[in-house]
Design an enzyme around this catalytic site. Structure first.
Site: not given
Length: 218
Positions: A192-194
């Site tokens: 999730s692009r974290l």
């Protein structure tokens, strides 16, 4: 619109990378990640983007090969008269980026650049394959040439001139640079692009380099 990549998506599912996982030394951490890139079968894991800028601040970038990490520096070689060589001499601030997509990892390195000792440049130059030595002599890197035949004729002349030797003298216009970093970031792709981003900042250089580790927002 000529090209549209809005639908390109990839979720990175790698394991987390936290400050507690990061070695106190960024060089030890880099060596660990580099070995893992080798073990993963990544082709040319020492390929890196080198970004430099001229005296006016105009930036350019290209792929070069890392040849050593030693004495707190990243070492690479090039033609001093090339575009990048001219930029590095005029503005010695530069950056490196390693990207190992199979591991969803990148390493960013920023610092100051200077030329290495000429004797070390000669030692490395003469360790290269003879064809590469001839190529370095034959190419006036980054200058405009009329055609490929121009290069091939220069190579042929050098092959004849040095037919009986394996080690050519090093051109004065060719040698090594070392980038001494003051900032190194390790980036681990996450869902999730974290992403996990651990940054090392150089706080003190002497007598022993002191690095501060901190987490950056993705």
């Amino acid at each position: 619109m000529l090209l549209n990549f809005n639908e390109y998506r990839k979720d990175y599912l790698a394991k987390p990378f936290d400050i507690s996982d990061a070695d106190p030394s960024p060089f030890v951490q880099f060596a660990a990640w580099f070995r893992q890139a080798e073990e993963a079968g990544i082709e040319e894991p020492n390929a890196m983007t080198l970004a430099s800028a001229d005296a006016e601040g105009r930036v350019s970038a290209r792929i070069v090969l890392l040849k050593a990490v030693e004495n707190g520096a990243f070492v690479f070689f090039t033609n001093y008269g090339s575009k990048k060589g001219g930029e590095l001499d005029a503005n010695p601030a530069a950056a490196l980026v390693f990207f190992w997509k199979e591991l969803a990892r990148q390493v960013r390195v920023e610092g100051r650049v200077s030329r290495i000792d000429p004797l070390a440049s000669t030692e490395y130059f003469q360790s290269r394959p003879k064809g590469s030595q001839i190529g370095a002599w034959a190419s006036p890197q980054s200058t405009v040439i009329p055609d490929r035949a121009f290069l091939e004729s220069r190579v042929a002349a050098l092959e004849q001139q040095y037919a009986t030797v394996d080690k050519l003298p090093r051109p004065e216009s060719w040698g090594g640079y070392m980038l001494i970093p003051d900032r190194i970031e390790f980036w681990q792709g996450r869902p999730s692009r974290l992403h996990d981003r651990i940054q090392y900042l150089l706080l003190a250089e002497t007598p022993t380099p002191e690095w501060q580790r901190e987490r950056l927002a993705p």
